[in-house]
Design a protein around this motif. Sequence first.
Motif, PDB file in Angstrom:
ATOM      1  N   TYR A   1       0.832  -1.205   0.000  1.00 57.59           N
ATOM      2  CA  TYR A   1       0.000   0.000   0.000  1.00 57.59           C
ATOM      3  C   TYR A   1       0.865   1.253   0.000  1.00 57.59           C
ATOM      4  CZ  TYR A   1      -3.325  -3.516   1.557  1.00 57.59           C
ATOM      5  OH  TYR A   1      -4.107  -4.647   1.650  1.00 57.59           O
ATOM      6  N   TRP A   2       0.451   2.229  -0.820  1.00 55.73           N
ATOM      7  CA  TRP A   2       1.214   3.474  -0.982  1.00 55.73           C
ATOM      8  C   TRP A   2       0.286   4.676  -0.920  1.00 55.73           C
ATOM      9  CZ3 TRP A   2       6.523   3.775  -1.712  1.00 55.73           C
ATOM     10  CH2 TRP A   2       7.180   2.565  -1.974  1.00 55.73           C
ATOM     11  N   GLY A   3       0.822   5.759  -0.428  1.00 59.49           N
ATOM     12  CA  GLY A   3       0.130   7.024  -0.559  1.00 59.49           C
ATOM     13  C   GLY A   3       0.432   7.651  -1.896  1.00 59.49           C
ATOM     14  N   GLN A   4      -0.167   8.813  -2.140  1.00 60.17           N
ATOM     15  CA  GLN A   4      -0.004   9.472  -3.431  1.00 60.17           C
ATOM     16  C   GLN A   4       1.255  10.328  -3.480  1.00 60.17           C
ATOM     17  OE1 GLN A   4      -1.802  10.669  -1.019  1.00 60.17           O
ATOM     18  NE2 GLN A   4      -1.322  12.857  -0.967  1.00 60.17           N
ATOM     19  N   GLY A   5       1.846  10.570  -2.344  1.00 55.94           N
ATOM     20  CA  GLY A   5       3.087  11.326  -2.277  1.00 55.94           C
ATOM     21  C   GLY A   5       2.876  12.786  -1.950  1.00 55.94           C
ATOM     22  N   THR A   6       3.898  13.385  -1.363  1.00 60.90           N
ATOM     23  CA  THR A   6       3.911  14.818  -1.097  1.00 60.90           C
ATOM     24  C   THR A   6       5.295  15.349  -1.454  1.00 60.90           C
ATOM     25  OG1 THR A   6       3.428  16.543   0.547  1.00 60.90           O
ATOM     26  CG2 THR A   6       4.532  14.579   1.360  1.00 60.90           C
ATOM     27  N   GLN A   7       5.326  16.438  -2.175  1.00 58.93           N
ATOM     28  CA  GLN A   7       6.587  16.976  -2.687  1.00 58.93           C
ATOM     29  C   GLN A   7       7.270  17.843  -1.633  1.00 58.93           C
ATOM     30  OE1 GLN A   7       7.899  16.434  -5.965  1.00 58.93           O
ATOM     31  NE2 GLN A   7       9.726  17.342  -5.057  1.00 58.93           N
ATOM     32  N   VAL A   8       8.548  17.621  -1.459  1.00 64.51           N
ATOM     33  CA  VAL A   8       9.368  18.484  -0.607  1.00 64.51           C
ATOM     34  C   VAL A   8      10.429  19.133  -1.489  1.00 64.51           C
ATOM     35  CG1 VAL A   8      10.995  18.596   1.310  1.00 64.51           C
ATOM     36  CG2 VAL A   8       8.968  17.130   1.467  1.00 64.51           C
ATOM     37  N   THR A   9      10.416  20.444  -1.517  1.00 66.08           N
ATOM     38  CA  THR A   9      11.385  21.219  -2.281  1.00 66.08           C
ATOM     39  C   THR A   9      12.245  22.000  -1.305  1.00 66.08           C
ATOM     40  OG1 THR A   9       9.789  21.434  -4.079  1.00 66.08           O
ATOM     41  CG2 THR A   9      11.664  22.931  -4.105  1.00 66.08           C
ATOM     42  N   VAL A  10      13.546  21.995  -1.526  1.00 67.46           N
ATOM     43  CA  VAL A  10      14.466  22.681  -0.619  1.00 67.46           C
ATOM     44  C   VAL A  10      15.112  23.844  -1.365  1.00 67.46           C
ATOM     45  CG1 VAL A  10      16.461  22.455   0.906  1.00 67.46           C
ATOM     46  CG2 VAL A  10      14.895  20.521   0.570  1.00 67.46           C
ATOM     47  N   SER A  11      14.956  25.020  -0.814  1.00 67.80           N
ATOM     48  CA  SER A  11      15.507  26.198  -1.482  1.00 67.80           C
ATOM     49  C   SER A  11      16.692  26.775  -0.705  1.00 67.80           C
ATOM     50  CB  SER A  11      14.427  27.262  -1.618  1.00 67.80           C
ATOM     51  OG  SER A  11      13.899  27.599  -0.357  1.00 67.80           O
TER      52      SER A  11
END
Length: 120
Positions: free
Chosen positions: A110-120
């Motif tokens: 089972y997997w989630g849809q994901g969440t994006q992490v961007t590092v600036s």
Amino acid sequence: VQLVESGGGSVQAGGSPRLSCAASGFTVSSYCVGWFRQAPGKERERVARIDSDGTTSYADSVKGRFTFSKDNAKNTLYLQMNSLRPEDAAMYYCAADPSNWRLIFGTPKYWGQGTQVTVS
């Protein structure tokens, strides 16, 4: 079974975001659960996992900076990310499997849809 991540976004290097993963259809206390990430052009990496017996382990790349926890009452997983680095930028996924072996060595069921992490 459903896993829904939240908490991603754009974060400055050195920041401390917290990702959440709300689970339904199963109880996180009885499954092996994990956080994975994948950056463009790179292979998927298992960041952390909690086995069904409660044992927690981390990838060397995040050890000492990330903390994986779960709230059994809320049936929710958390990934506290501290001292964020540019190389931590990726899509983060939570995953779950009744089998420790499959989450560790195979592909979790089972997997989630994901969440994006961007590092600036």
